[in-house]
Enzyme design. Sequence first.
Site, PDB file in Angstrom:
ATOM      1  N   GLY A   1       0.785  -1.228   0.000  1.00  0.00           N
ATOM      2  CA  GLY A   1       0.000   0.000   0.000  1.00  0.00           C
ATOM      3  C   GLY A   1       0.818   1.280   0.000  1.00  0.00           C
TER       4      GLY A   1
ATOM      5  N   GLU B   1       4.724  -6.091   1.408  1.00  0.00           N
ATOM      6  CA  GLU B   1       4.229  -6.501   0.099  1.00  0.00           C
ATOM      7  C   GLU B   1       3.932  -5.323  -0.826  1.00  0.00           C
ATOM      8  OE1 GLU B   1       1.715 -10.357   1.553  1.00  0.00           O
ATOM      9  OE2 GLU B   1       0.678  -8.431   1.670  1.00  0.00           O
TER      10      GLU B   1
ATOM     11  N   GLY C   1       3.263  -3.417  -4.114  1.00  0.00           N
ATOM     12  CA  GLY C   1       2.899  -3.744  -5.500  1.00  0.00           C
ATOM     13  C   GLY C   1       3.041  -2.495  -6.341  1.00  0.00           C
ATOM     14  N   ARG C   2       2.072  -1.592  -6.146  1.00  0.00           N
ATOM     15  CA  ARG C   2       2.046  -0.332  -6.888  1.00  0.00           C
ATOM     16  C   ARG C   2       3.380   0.406  -6.836  1.00  0.00           C
ATOM     17  NH1 ARG C   2      -2.699   2.350  -7.399  1.00  0.00           N
ATOM     18  NH2 ARG C   2      -3.445   1.156  -5.620  1.00  0.00           N
TER      19      ARG C   2
ATOM     20  N   TYR D   1     -12.268   4.168 -10.720  1.00  0.00           N
ATOM     21  CA  TYR D   1     -12.305   4.998  -9.512  1.00  0.00           C
ATOM     22  C   TYR D   1     -11.699   6.373  -9.691  1.00  0.00           C
ATOM     23  CZ  TYR D   1      -8.873   1.141  -8.742  1.00  0.00           C
ATOM     24  OH  TYR D   1      -7.964   0.144  -8.886  1.00  0.00           O
TER      25      TYR D   1
ATOM     26  N   CYS E   1     -16.782   2.585 -26.345  1.00  0.00           N
ATOM     27  CA  CYS E   1     -18.161   3.068 -26.396  1.00  0.00           C
ATOM     28  C   CYS E   1     -18.743   3.202 -24.999  1.00  0.00           C
ATOM     29  CB  CYS E   1     -19.004   2.130 -27.239  1.00  0.00           C
ATOM     30  SG  CYS E   1     -18.477   2.174 -28.939  1.00  0.00           S
TER      31      CYS E   1
HETATM   32  C1  PLP Z   1      -3.105  -5.427  -3.258  1.00  0.00           C
HETATM   33  C2  PLP Z   1      -2.323  -5.972  -2.158  1.00  0.00           C
HETATM   34  C3  PLP Z   1      -0.991  -5.587  -1.971  1.00  0.00           C
HETATM   35  C4  PLP Z   1      -0.323  -4.549  -2.824  1.00  0.00           C
HETATM   36  O1  PLP Z   1      -0.914  -3.281  -2.685  1.00  0.00           O
HETATM   37  P1  PLP Z   1      -0.226  -2.027  -3.369  1.00  0.00           P
HETATM   38  O2  PLP Z   1      -1.144  -0.897  -3.044  1.00  0.00           O
HETATM   39  O3  PLP Z   1      -0.163  -2.296  -4.831  1.00  0.00           O
HETATM   40  O4  PLP Z   1       1.127  -1.880  -2.766  1.00  0.00           O
HETATM   41  C5  PLP Z   1      -0.279  -6.183  -0.965  1.00  0.00           C
HETATM   42  N1  PLP Z   1      -0.837  -7.129  -0.173  1.00  0.00           N
HETATM   43  C6  PLP Z   1      -2.115  -7.517  -0.316  1.00  0.00           C
HETATM   44  C7  PLP Z   1      -2.665  -8.557   0.566  1.00  0.00           C
HETATM   45  C8  PLP Z   1      -2.903  -6.955  -1.307  1.00  0.00           C
HETATM   46  O5  PLP Z   1      -4.168  -7.354  -1.444  1.00  0.00           O
END
Ligand code: PLP
Length: 439
Positions: A248, A290, A292-293, A334, A361
């Site tokens: 996150g 964890e 991701g983004r 969103y 469309c």
């Molecule tokens: C989506 C998610 C992430 C990654 O979130 P980001 O905002 O992309 O960093 C990490 N852990 C879990 C369990 C998630 O569902």
Amino acid sequence: MYLHGTSRINQQGHLEIGGCDAVELTKQYGTPLYVYDEELIRNKCRSYVEAFKETGLQFQVAYASKAFCTMKMSQVIMEEGLSLDVVSGGELYTAIQAGFPPERIHFHGNNKSIEEIQMALDVNIGCFVVDNFYELELLNELAGDKGVIANILLRVTPGVEAHTHDYISTGQQDTKFGFDMGSGMAFEAVNHSLLLNHINLLGLHSHIGSQIFDTTGFKAAAERLSHFLIEIRDRLQYTASVLNLGGGFGIRYEEEDQPLPVKAYIHAIASAVKQLLGERSYPLPEVWIEPGRSIAGEAGTTLYTVGSVKDLPTIRKYVSVDGGMTDNLRPALYQAKYEALLANRADEPAAEVVTIAGKCCESGDLLIKDYTLPAVQPGDILAVSCTGAYGFAMANNYNRIPRPAVVFVRNGQSDIAVERETYEDIIQRDRLPSHCTTI
Ligand SMILES: *Cc1c(COP(=O)(O)O)cnc(C)c1O
């Protein structure tokens, strides 16, 4: 548009990424095109690892592959020594096919299927992040069938929810994910896990939200989980070896977004954990996170060709590009905000306010509303920055539009990571069942 990573404006006034001229990339690979700055991805990975090394904690940084999952990306993450989160059989398959070490894979999800669990057991992944009692029983049973023991974390909801700048404390966690801590559900899950013969409980997991710009929510979650660990030790004589605080970490999509440096998040998490558990002489667990983004997002840029322009004087000027909600669903889904520039005239001054529309469309298929650019003409190359996370990952074939190619660039070299879909691909699984013939 803010220039991330190796992006810069070159002498021709063109956008350049990873030493590659963006206009040349569009000539070579066509548009729309996802371009990934490999150097930036690697630097992000390294910044997490460096930050953790400074804390002295044992750790794992697991890239949440749902943000952007391809074989090439799995390989880069593997080379950087990170772990990998998957949330489906498809992501797991991708990672395994790319040669990702299974022991560094963690499997998430609130409704893993029997087939997915079996597949993960067969390749012997590092751990399952178990979300609910149904899964706990199912996993124990399936692991038993195979005569193995599955490592797990329990996903708990600590009653902390974080969004961007603030976090809220929610008493009763209204979410489909995880075991609720407040009601005793999480405690019961721990208690039950310890009784199962084919389950090895490594510890706890929580993920409090996304696009988070401060450390308050992470600290609050670390605090609540630490207290919970102590409670579990006192009541069940169980000591966890892993504490996973999820992802996150925010990124900069537009100017208002001011994420903290990676270090700030990691150090805040580490000091909260060390202090709270240290005080109670709890052996410090490995801390896992964890992102991701924050690993994939800023590294991705989407290049489009401008087509039609519709001018409604005094109201709005629509500039349409050759992609849209099929390659970037987030604005429609969103109201996500993005920045852009004209990659072929990146050095020209701003001249007009336009709205960038996709070609689907749907009236809601608008990529950027009211954005200032140089005078836009058909044939211009529009670059939208920060599309690396949840862009390709959410791409779809609405209107039967083929998905764009993905290219990785680095040191002036470009390479295809995913081929552009063709019309043949689009109809590949279509059938014309003979018994339905109407004439
Ligand atoms: C989506 C998610 C992430 C990654 O979130 P980001 O905002 O992309 O960093 C990490 N852990 C879990 C369990 C998630 O569902």
